[in-house]
Motif scaffolding. Structure first.
Motif, PDB file in Angstrom:
ATOM      1  N   ASP A 178      53.710   9.444 104.807  1.00 35.01           N
ATOM      2  CA  ASP A 178      54.427   8.637 103.814  1.00 35.01           C
ATOM      3  C   ASP A 178      54.896   7.292 104.378  1.00 35.01           C
ATOM      4  N   GLY A 179      54.614   7.057 105.702  1.00 31.37           N
ATOM      5  CA  GLY A 179      54.957   5.750 106.280  1.00 31.37           C
ATOM      6  C   GLY A 179      56.416   5.596 106.614  1.00 31.37           C
ATOM      7  N   GLY A 180      57.228   6.603 106.336  1.00 36.15           N
ATOM      8  CA  GLY A 180      58.667   6.502 106.603  1.00 36.15           C
ATOM      9  C   GLY A 180      58.966   6.597 108.079  1.00 36.15           C
ATOM     10  N   ALA A 181      60.273   6.559 108.421  1.00 44.65           N
ATOM     11  CA  ALA A 181      60.663   6.606 109.837  1.00 44.65           C
ATOM     12  C   ALA A 181      60.791   8.056 110.305  1.00 44.65           C
ATOM     13  N   LEU A 182      60.817   8.221 111.675  1.00 47.20           N
ATOM     14  CA  LEU A 182      61.049   9.539 112.264  1.00 47.20           C
ATOM     15  C   LEU A 182      62.497   9.581 112.742  1.00 47.20           C
ATOM     16  N   ALA A 183      63.212  10.634 112.387  1.00 51.01           N
ATOM     17  CA  ALA A 183      64.623  10.711 112.787  1.00 51.01           C
ATOM     18  C   ALA A 183      64.770  11.518 114.064  1.00 51.01           C
ATOM     19  N   LEU A 184      65.543  10.972 114.999  1.00 46.55           N
ATOM     20  CA  LEU A 184      65.885  11.695 116.236  1.00 46.55           C
ATOM     21  C   LEU A 184      67.397  11.614 116.371  1.00 46.55           C
ATOM     22  N   ARG A 192      58.193   1.946 112.325  1.00 45.38           N
ATOM     23  CA  ARG A 192      56.930   1.306 112.671  1.00 45.38           C
ATOM     24  C   ARG A 192      57.040  -0.197 112.450  1.00 45.38           C
ATOM     25  N   ALA A 193      56.421  -0.965 113.373  1.00 45.81           N
ATOM     26  CA  ALA A 193      56.435  -2.422 113.197  1.00 45.81           C
ATOM     27  C   ALA A 193      55.078  -2.968 113.621  1.00 45.81           C
ATOM     28  N   GLY A 194      55.032  -4.278 113.846  1.00 49.66           N
ATOM     29  CA  GLY A 194      53.772  -4.881 114.309  1.00 49.66           C
ATOM     30  C   GLY A 194      53.027  -5.509 113.156  1.00 49.66           C
ATOM     31  N   GLN A 195      52.247  -6.547 113.521  1.00 49.04           N
ATOM     32  CA  GLN A 195      51.512  -7.243 112.471  1.00 49.04           C
ATOM     33  C   GLN A 195      50.013  -7.129 112.697  1.00 49.04           C
TER      34      GLN A 195
END
Ligand code: PLP
Length: 661
Positions: A482-488, A495-498
């Motif tokens: 789903d492209g969401g973040a991972l929680a720790l 996620r970032a970057g171009q």
């Protein structure tokens, strides 16, 4: 630093005090050349001949030659040269003498290497064949029986240097006798001297090399026994010493020292008896079993020298265990000293069919017959300490970073770096760019600690390590679909970057948003530009070991000399009482034996946890930081990394704690 407990006697031994005294006396009083005919020469000659007479009695060799030389490697060369010259002559005369050079598969490398070398140099063109050993490390006599009629030269050691396995020399002799084999026979007796009874004169053995430094004599002195009537070709020609059979002025200090050891062996009062040595081994085995419950011994103890133990602790690489032992002051090795620098898997254990995983964990502990009870007591206590250190959790929050439940571990292999972000509370973690070479080890570590792998990610093109780790963990997902973040814990990985390049940002979001100021770590491939995504305080973690830690500002490794020798380190600490001494060895090494440098206790920040502690160590930039480790390699990297992060007052102790005084 703890007292050194030297348990690596198969590599070399300390020198017997009586041997040191004998060498000093030889240099001081009997310094003559034993070939001279004046009184000084005669004194030296008498010394040499007394040592030889003692050697003959110890080796049970009233006849034949007992020659002094530089050590076993020379003895092996001489024996091989002698045998091959004789075989070549026999073949030239058309006599049947076999076409095989047969050597035990677990021989010291000096044997097959010398066979190959002289076979080539002399153009004998014989076939080299390794005689296999069974799972217990003993020569396969059935195979020997088959090959003996074809053997021109047979080389089988008396006892193995890595495992201590004692060969069945009587069985080998019987096979050679049965098959009426004309083969010449060399037995490398290096590890047998002082540990096994020797009766060379009563045996069929043609050549037997010895090295003094394996039994309390100095390095550079050895002996070669050559049976009466066995072919002999000198390796060294010149002044005609040793009746013209081994030229070169004798190493009289070495001969005197070896003579003192031989005399002590004859006297019987200096060294411990076989049964006492067995009792010493029993105590060490007990201590090892108690410290490392899963331990396996790689050679059957009933067929091994009482002074050698070869064991594996499943799931723990030899190098890791050696570092823990070394930290506790216990000097052991992974195998032969000659192969220590290569870190290759043991060909001896391979030949015995030991599975690779087990041989990758192998450790050799060996002692000499001078071992005393106080040393065993200390060794057992330190082994117990190593066991406790090994049981410590690697993935634990840092005690230096108050209340920070997440951690970051750097995993290095072959110049590449990977990262494990973990949440100790929930026992879950995310892996980024884990190098393929450490995927298995990382998986073992995660399983042992009961961690769940949330994702195995990669930033660059190479996803082999990430895939290998995922496989080892029986499947681990990549980035959430789903492209969401991972929680720790209370932090997230986003996620970032171009332009399709991958990068990940880690930090504690504020009001649900991970803005540039909240980013603590950036995981990025080479050349990735992240300025819009992360603030200047963020630390960039890259996949190349030497440049693994970079600030987003400079992204360059540290400049300038960072190494200090022990005296300069002392000056630094004297001038700056506030300086931090930081031990960058791993937590388990640190707890097996803490470091004190010039009276100051070192704080432990493992190199693998440097990223997490970079801000803590840099402080306000004024306090000097002196990194230390075992050999100076890891501390040098830490100092360069901290310099690269803009802290100019970072140094490391050159040569490590091993050279500190
Ligand atoms: N043979 C055996 C069984 C050994 O253990 C060694 C040394 O490790 C050698 C030969 C070679 O001895 P040196 O290096 O003293 O010549």
């Amino acid at each position: 630093m703890d007292k050194e407990i030297y348990l690596d006697a198969n590599a070399t031994s300390p020198v017997l005090p009586a041997a040191i005294a004998a060498a000093a006396a030889a240099m001081r009083d009997s310094y003559g050349n034993p070939s001279s005919s004046h009184a000084a020469g005669l004194r030296a000659r008498a010394l040499r001949e007394a040592a030889r007479a003692s050697a003959r009695r110890v080796l049970g060799a009233a006849g034949g030659r007992v020659m002094f030389n530089s050590g076993a490697t020379e003895g092996i060369q001489t024996a091989v040269l002698s045998a091959l010259c004789a075989i070549r002559a026999r073949r030239q005369r058309g006599e049947a003498c076999g076409d095989l050079l047969l050597y035990g598969a677990t021989e010291h490398k000096a044997v097959p290497e010398s066979l190959a070398h002289w076979n080539e140099v002399l153009g004998t063109g014989l076939e080299l064949r390794a005689l296999p050993v069974d799972a217990g490390g003993r020569h396969r006599l059935d195979v020997l029986r088959e090959l003996a009629p074809r053997a021109a030269f047979v080389c089988t050691m008396a006892a193995n240097n890595e495992t201590g396995v004692v060969s069945d020399l009587d069985g080998i002799a019987a096979v050679l006798r049965e098959s009426a084999s004309p083969a010449l026979w060399m037995v490398d007796c290096v590890q047998a001297l002082g540990k096994l009874p020797l009766a060379l004169g009563a045996s069929r053995i043609d050549y037997a090399p010895f090295s003094g430094h394996k039994l309390y004599a100095p390095k550079g002195i050895g002996m070669l026994y050559v049976r009466e009537g066995a072919p002999y070709t000198p390796l060294m020609c010149g002044g005609g010493q040793e009746e013209g059979q081994r030229s070169g002025t004798e190493n009289m200090a070495g001969i005197a020292a070896l003579g003192a050891v031989l005399e002590a062996l004859e006297g019987g009062a200096t060294f411990r008896s076989h049964s006492e040595l067995l009792a010493c081994r029993e105590r060490l085995v007990g201590a090892l079993r108690a410290a490392f419950p899963g331990i396996v011994f790689n050679a059957p103890l009933e067929h091994a020298l009482p002074t050698t133990l070869n064991f594996s602790v499943p799931g723990v690489a030899s190098a890791d265990l050696l570092e823990i032992f070394d930290a506790a002051g216990v000097r052991v090795s992974a195998g032969s000293a000659c192969s220590a620098a290569r870190a290759a898997p043991s060909y001896v254990l391979d030949a015995m069919g030991v599975p690779v995983r087990r041989s990758a964990s192998a450790v050799r502990l060996s002692f000499g017959p001078l071992l005393d009870d106080a040393t065993i007591d200390l060794a057992c206590a330190q082994i117990a300490r190593c066991g406790r250190a090994l049981a410590l959790p690697v993935l634990a929050p840092s005690p230096l970073l108050d209340g920070q439940p997440q951690g970051l571990v750097q995993l290095d292999a072959d110049g590449a770096s990977g990262w494990l972000l973990f949440d100790a509370g929930a026992r879950q973690c995310v892996a980024i760019d884990v190098p393929e070479a450490v995927a298995g080890r990382s998986a073992a570590m995660l399983r042992a600690a009961g961690y769940r792998l949330l994702a195995s990610l990669h930033t660059g093109q190479d996803d082999r390590g990430a895939a290998a780790l995922a496989r080892e963990m029986d499947g681990a997902p990549g980035w959430p679909a789903d492209g969401g973040a991972l929680a720790l814990g209370d932090a997230i990985l986003a996620r970032a970057g171009q332009d399709g390049a991958r990068a990940y940002l880690f930090g504690r979001p504020q009001a649900g948003v991970l803005g540039p100021d909240q980013v603590r770590f950036v995981f990025a491939g080479h050349g990735e530009t992240l300025r819009p995504d992360a603030g200047a305080q963020a630390l960039c973690c890259r996949g190349e070991t030497e440049r693994a830690l970079a600030s987003l500002e400079t992204a360059a490794p540290g400049e300038g000399a960072t190494e200090l020798d022990s005296a300069a380190a002392r000056r630094l600490l004297d001038a700056h009482p506030d300086a931090l001494v930081v031990d960058v060895r791993e937590l388990r090494e640190h707890s097996a034996g803490a470091i004190r440098l010039h009276g100051q206790a070192a704080l432990n920040v493992p190199l693998s946890r440097l990223a997490e502690h970079a801000g803590y160590l840099a402080g306000d930039g004024a306090r000097p930081v002196l990194f230390v480790c075992r050999s100076g390699a890891r501390s040098a990297r830490a100092a360069r990394a901290l310099r690269g992060l803009g802290h100019p007052r970072a140094w490391s102790l050159c040569g490590g704690i091993a050279l500190a005084h």
